[in-house]
Design a protein around this motif. Structure first.
Motif, PDB file in Angstrom:
ATOM      1  N   HIS A 213       0.817  -1.222   0.000  1.00  0.00           N
ATOM      2  CA  HIS A 213       0.000   0.000   0.000  1.00  0.00           C
ATOM      3  C   HIS A 213       0.847   1.268   0.000  1.00  0.00           C
ATOM      4  O   HIS A 213       0.459   2.274   0.599  1.00  0.00           O
ATOM      5  CB  HIS A 213      -0.992   0.005   1.158  1.00  0.00           C
ATOM      6  N   GLY A 214       2.044   1.209  -0.618  1.00  0.00           N
ATOM      7  CA  GLY A 214       2.895   2.389  -0.728  1.00  0.00           C
ATOM      8  C   GLY A 214       3.708   2.700   0.511  1.00  0.00           C
ATOM      9  O   GLY A 214       4.267   3.789   0.640  1.00  0.00           O
TER      10      GLY A 214
ATOM     11  N   ASP B 124      10.186   2.410  -6.756  1.00  0.00           N
ATOM     12  CA  ASP B 124      10.126   0.953  -6.615  1.00  0.00           C
ATOM     13  C   ASP B 124      10.914   0.560  -5.367  1.00  0.00           C
ATOM     14  O   ASP B 124      12.022   1.047  -5.148  1.00  0.00           O
ATOM     15  CB  ASP B 124      10.716   0.283  -7.859  1.00  0.00           C
TER      16      ASP B 124
ATOM     17  N   ASP C  12       3.466  -6.154  -2.398  1.00  0.00           N
ATOM     18  CA  ASP C  12       2.366  -6.035  -3.360  1.00  0.00           C
ATOM     19  C   ASP C  12       2.822  -5.436  -4.695  1.00  0.00           C
ATOM     20  O   ASP C  12       2.004  -5.112  -5.543  1.00  0.00           O
ATOM     21  CB  ASP C  12       1.218  -5.214  -2.766  1.00  0.00           C
TER      22      ASP C  12
ATOM     23  N   GLN D 100       3.759  -2.611  -5.421  1.00  0.00           N
ATOM     24  CA  GLN D 100       3.389  -1.216  -5.607  1.00  0.00           C
ATOM     25  C   GLN D 100       4.561  -0.314  -5.211  1.00  0.00           C
ATOM     26  O   GLN D 100       5.300  -0.627  -4.273  1.00  0.00           O
ATOM     27  CB  GLN D 100       2.169  -0.856  -4.743  1.00  0.00           C
TER      28      GLN D 100
END
Length: 155
Positions: free
Chosen positions: A60-61, A87, A92, A94
């Motif tokens: 989720h970042g 990155d 996930d 993300q």
């Protein structure tokens, strides 16, 4: 344990872009040196060493890089918000824009784990992450992080 004792206001930073995870770790090392008097190179090396065991991007970042260092008496934190996610090899896949790093004493044991759990709980809250992403002022970000814990404890 309180986020306000882990994270000094001056250990909160905002960057528009960051070229890589390595560059991010260098910035975290600078924060560790400037704010907590740690060796920047030792902090960077310890973060990279821990990261080599497996990515600390939790999804989720959000990333929670952490390391144990000599010369610390308490667990300390640094928070970086990136305007352009990078990155991070997160679980996930993300890109990451919210990074809360922890620096723990070499022999911190359970305190390190408690701090990691506290930060993880705080940054799993979608409302908190939304507020962090909506602000670019370091003082506001610090307030969001430290007030989130207070309101979570009251609930």
């Amino acid at each position: 344990m309180q986020l306000s004792t882990l994270l000094k206001p001056e250990a909160v930073r905002v960057f528009g872009t960051m070229s890589s995870k390595k560059r991010l770790f260098q910035e975290l090392g600078e924060v560790a040196q400037t704010v907590y008097g740690l060796s920047a190179s030792e902090a960077v090396n310890a973060l990279q060493e821990r990261e080599s065991l497996g990515p600390t991007g939790v999804g989720h970042g959000v990333a929670l890089p952490h390391a144990r260092l000599a010369g610390l008496d308490n667990v300390r934190g640094a928070f970086i918000r990136l305007e352009k996610p990078i990155d991070f090899g997160a679980v996930d896949r993300q890109p990451v824009d919210l990074i809360f790093a922890l620096f723990a004493p070499q022999d911190s044991g359970v305190d390190h784990l408690k701090a990691l759990a506290l930060v993880s709980r705080t940054l799993r809250d979608a409302t908190v992450c939304g507020k962090l992403r909506a602000n670019t002022d370091p003082a506001t970000l610090h307030a969001v992080l430290t007030e989130a814990q207070t309101s979570n404890q009251a609930a």
